[in-house]
Design a protein around this motif. Structure first.
Motif, mmCIF file in Angstrom:
data_model
loop_
_atom_site.group_PDB
_atom_site.id
_atom_site.type_symbol
_atom_site.label_atom_id
_atom_site.label_comp_id
_atom_site.label_asym_id
_atom_site.label_seq_id
_atom_site.Cartn_x
_atom_site.Cartn_y
_atom_site.Cartn_z
ATOM 1 N N LEU A 1 25.950 16.203 45.475
ATOM 2 C CA LEU A 1 24.885 16.843 44.541
ATOM 3 C C LEU A 1 25.634 18.023 45.243
ATOM 4 C CD1 LEU A 1 22.834 17.586 43.180
ATOM 5 C CD2 LEU A 1 21.362 17.023 45.428
ATOM 6 N N GLU A 2 26.143 18.604 46.678
ATOM 7 C CA GLU A 2 25.910 19.688 46.972
ATOM 8 C C GLU A 2 27.442 20.094 46.540
ATOM 9 O OE1 GLU A 2 24.283 18.353 51.726
ATOM 10 O OE2 GLU A 2 26.276 18.318 51.657
ATOM 11 N N TRP A 3 28.690 19.807 47.075
ATOM 12 C CA TRP A 3 29.706 19.921 45.784
ATOM 13 C C TRP A 3 29.248 20.431 44.682
ATOM 14 C CZ3 TRP A 3 33.898 21.866 46.789
ATOM 15 C CH2 TRP A 3 35.117 22.686 45.440
ATOM 16 N N LYS A 4 28.420 20.017 43.509
ATOM 17 C CA LYS A 4 28.819 20.760 42.934
ATOM 18 C C LYS A 4 28.118 21.459 42.340
ATOM 19 C CE LYS A 4 28.577 17.186 39.819
ATOM 20 N NZ LYS A 4 30.195 16.567 39.579
ATOM 21 N N LEU A 5 27.105 22.345 43.672
ATOM 22 C CA LEU A 5 26.461 23.220 43.780
ATOM 23 C C LEU A 5 27.722 24.707 44.116
ATOM 24 C CD1 LEU A 5 24.005 22.559 45.772
ATOM 25 C CD2 LEU A 5 23.557 23.603 44.175
ATOM 26 N N PHE A 6 28.532 24.170 44.692
ATOM 27 C CA PHE A 6 29.752 25.002 44.531
ATOM 28 C C PHE A 6 30.972 24.782 43.365
ATOM 29 C CE2 PHE A 6 27.782 24.378 48.559
ATOM 30 C CZ PHE A 6 27.098 25.829 48.756
ATOM 31 N N GLU A 7 31.456 24.208 43.125
ATOM 32 C CA GLU A 7 32.140 23.455 42.034
ATOM 33 C C GLU A 7 32.762 24.266 41.466
ATOM 34 O OE1 GLU A 7 33.648 18.871 40.123
ATOM 35 O OE2 GLU A 7 31.919 19.629 40.241
ATOM 36 N N ASP A 8 31.836 24.730 40.553
ATOM 37 C CA ASP A 8 31.844 25.958 40.112
ATOM 38 C C ASP A 8 32.743 27.250 40.414
ATOM 39 O OD1 ASP A 8 29.262 26.257 40.569
ATOM 40 O OD2 ASP A 8 29.040 27.275 38.522
ATOM 41 N N MET A 9 32.913 27.264 41.387
ATOM 42 C CA MET A 9 33.325 28.656 42.283
ATOM 43 C C MET A 9 34.138 28.744 42.355
ATOM 44 S SD MET A 9 30.050 29.286 44.553
ATOM 45 C CE MET A 9 30.985 31.295 44.498
ATOM 46 N N PHE A 10 34.707 27.579 41.978
ATOM 47 C CA PHE A 10 36.525 27.231 42.533
ATOM 48 C C PHE A 10 37.685 27.421 40.770
ATOM 49 C CE2 PHE A 10 34.322 26.038 46.326
ATOM 50 C CZ PHE A 10 35.203 26.995 46.899
ATOM 51 N N PRO A 11 38.886 27.631 40.510
ATOM 52 C CA PRO A 11 39.146 27.069 39.043
ATOM 53 C C PRO A 11 39.332 25.353 39.663
ATOM 54 C CG PRO A 11 40.761 28.820 41.431
ATOM 55 C CD PRO A 11 39.236 29.099 41.610
ATOM 56 N N LYS A 12 40.247 25.148 38.390
ATOM 57 C CA LYS A 12 40.281 24.298 38.511
ATOM 58 C C LYS A 12 41.657 23.799 38.925
ATOM 59 C CE LYS A 12 36.708 22.598 35.734
ATOM 60 N NZ LYS A 12 35.995 21.953 36.472
ATOM 61 N N GLU A 13 42.051 22.512 39.435
ATOM 62 C CA GLU A 13 43.209 22.303 40.478
ATOM 63 C C GLU A 13 44.371 22.017 39.352
ATOM 64 O OE1 GLU A 13 42.744 20.589 44.257
ATOM 65 O OE2 GLU A 13 41.003 21.483 43.998
ATOM 66 N N PRO A 14 45.848 22.823 39.756
ATOM 67 C CA PRO A 14 46.893 22.093 38.616
ATOM 68 C C PRO A 14 46.945 20.701 39.452
ATOM 69 C CG PRO A 14 47.569 23.752 40.461
ATOM 70 C CD PRO A 14 46.060 23.273 41.025
ATOM 71 N N GLU A 15 46.857 20.393 37.820
ATOM 72 C CA GLU A 15 47.624 18.761 37.448
ATOM 73 C C GLU A 15 48.848 18.300 38.546
ATOM 74 O OE1 GLU A 15 47.431 16.327 34.382
ATOM 75 O OE2 GLU A 15 45.222 17.367 33.557
ATOM 76 N N LYS A 16 50.128 19.560 38.070
ATOM 77 C CA LYS A 16 51.576 19.418 38.034
ATOM 78 C C LYS A 16 52.239 20.460 39.464
ATOM 79 C CE LYS A 16 55.532 17.530 38.064
ATOM 80 N NZ LYS A 16 56.415 15.986 36.747
ATOM 81 N N ARG A 17 51.981 20.683 40.350
ATOM 82 C CA ARG A 17 52.193 21.850 40.680
ATOM 83 C C ARG A 17 53.884 22.207 41.292
ATOM 84 N NH1 ARG A 17 50.183 24.323 46.595
ATOM 85 N NH2 ARG A 17 52.083 25.303 46.558
ATOM 86 N N GLY A 18 54.481 23.554 41.107
ATOM 87 C CA GLY A 18 55.935 23.594 40.882
ATOM 88 C C GLY A 18 56.758 23.106 42.422
ATOM 89 N N LYS A 19 57.489 23.517 43.222
ATOM 90 C CA LYS A 19 57.897 22.812 44.400
ATOM 91 C C LYS A 19 56.686 22.811 45.484
ATOM 92 C CE LYS A 19 61.926 25.591 43.159
ATOM 93 N NZ LYS A 19 63.452 26.480 43.937
#
Length: 123
Positions: free
Chosen positions: A11-29
């Motif tokens: 519940l606490e994380w739900k209060l802040f989750e929308d403030m951060f960008p979606k995490e990329p599924e795959k990152r480069g190096k």
């Protein structure tokens, strides 16, 4: 006296989750960065318990001290920390008025850590 913190609940994380960008599924190096929730857990742990960076807990819900510190610097520079603080203070159940009304803040106690002060002179 230092507080206790065991990480953000769902519940606490739900209060802040929308403030951060979606995490990329795959990152480069390189290694993938720690999930934002883990970083926030680690930073809140430091603030609530007053522990040193080297004493951050390790485990599946915490970020490393280097990752946490790196994100702290970024979030301070880009204004994310201010947005987090504003969100917390805007919540009726966590605002200063509410906790003061409930007697949850002891205004007689305060602590200042001068080790981070940029001032180097004597009076």
């Amino acid at each position: 006296m230092a507080g206790r913190f065991e990480g953000l609940s769902e519940l606490e994380w739900k209060l802040f989750e929308d403030m951060f960008p979606k995490e990329p599924e795959k990152r480069g190096k390189g290694m993938p960065h720690a999930p934002y929730r883990y970083v926030l857990n680690s930073l809140l742990y430091i603030l609530i318990t007053g522990c040193r960076w080297c004493d951050l807990p390790q485990g599946d819900r915490w970020a490393s001290k280097s990752s946490s510190h790196r994100w702290l610097k970024r979030w301070r520079e880009d204004g994310t920390l201010e947005h987090l603080q504003a969100r917390v203070l805007a919540m009726p159940s966590a605002g200063y008025a509410y906790v003061d009304e409930k007697g949850l803040i002891n205004w007689e106690f305060g602590a200042v850590d001068g080790s981070f002060s940029p001032w180097k002179g004597w009076w």
